[in-house]
Write a protein that holds these residues in place. Structure first.
Motif: not given
Length: 219
Positions: A97-101
């Motif tokens: 989620x944090x790295x938009x993967x």
């Protein structure tokens, strides 16, 4: 005249290369510490190569802490991995989620919570480490006195402290670098009892962006 010019160019190149080498070595010795987190499982066919890469990087550099989080979502492919943790799945999903993967995968490596790449890709692994090692000192750091850890500097409302415990190479023969055995959230940011004496680290991490702002190890 041409020979003199050529000799001048060669000498200048040699000095430039030597300066670059000195600068590179200085970065490796005095750069900012980098936390590398590898997500893996014994049933992942590409993971042994990632473990090899992490062993080499950990042995070659003194500015890196490698932690291996063993996930359990590949256990259906073979025997259950005895080092798998539910917390590893949760942490990797948070990074997605944090790295938009699109989705988590193995073997995935994360660098200070802000960069990622497949663990076996040594060139990219080193590039990520050196890129973050060269960055300026962060706005916050950790200090420890008599079993109490405190945050120094500018932090927001989303930062949290965690104690992470792992097994060093003397306690297992799996070839996995520092497999994590537990993660414990700490309460507060000042004069917090961390209980970290050996084979552990205290992390300061943003719950908004995932960045590992700082970490502390005993010794």
């Amino acid at each position: 005249m041409q020979r003199v010019f050529l000799l001048t160019v060669i000498v200048a190149f040699a000095f430039a290369f030597a300066a670059y080498a000195d600068e590179r070595d200085a970065v490796q010795q005095t750069g900012q510490p980098v936390l590398v987190e590898l997500f893996a499982n014994q049933n992942c066919p590409a993971c042994p190569k990632a473990h090899k890469t992490m062993r080499e990087v950990s042995a070659e550099r003194d500015d890196v802490l490698v932690l291996t989080w063993v996930v359990d979502y590949w256990d259906y492919l073979g025997d259950d991995d005895p080092m798998a943790m539910r917390e590893a799945n949760e942490r990797q999903n948070a990074y997605a989620d944090w790295l938009s993967l699109r989705a988590p995968y193995t073997p995935q490596s994360i660098y200070n919570g802000v960069k990622e790449c497949p663990g076996p890709r040594r060139r990219q692994v080193v590039k990520n480490i050196e890129s973050l090692s060269r960055t300026a000192s962060r706005d916050a750091s950790l200090t420890e006195t008599d079993g109490l850890v405190s945050v120094i500097g500018d932090v927001g409302d989303t930062e949290m402290l965690y104690t992470v415990r792992y097994m060093n190479a003397e306690k297992h023969d799996t070839g996995v670098v520092n497999p994590v055995v537990s993660i414990t959230p700490l309460q507060g940011l000042q004069s917090v009892a961390h209980g970290c004496e050996e084979d552990c680290a205290v992390l300061l991490q943003s719950m908004q962006t995932g960045e590992v702002v700082a970490f502390w190890q005993p010794g």
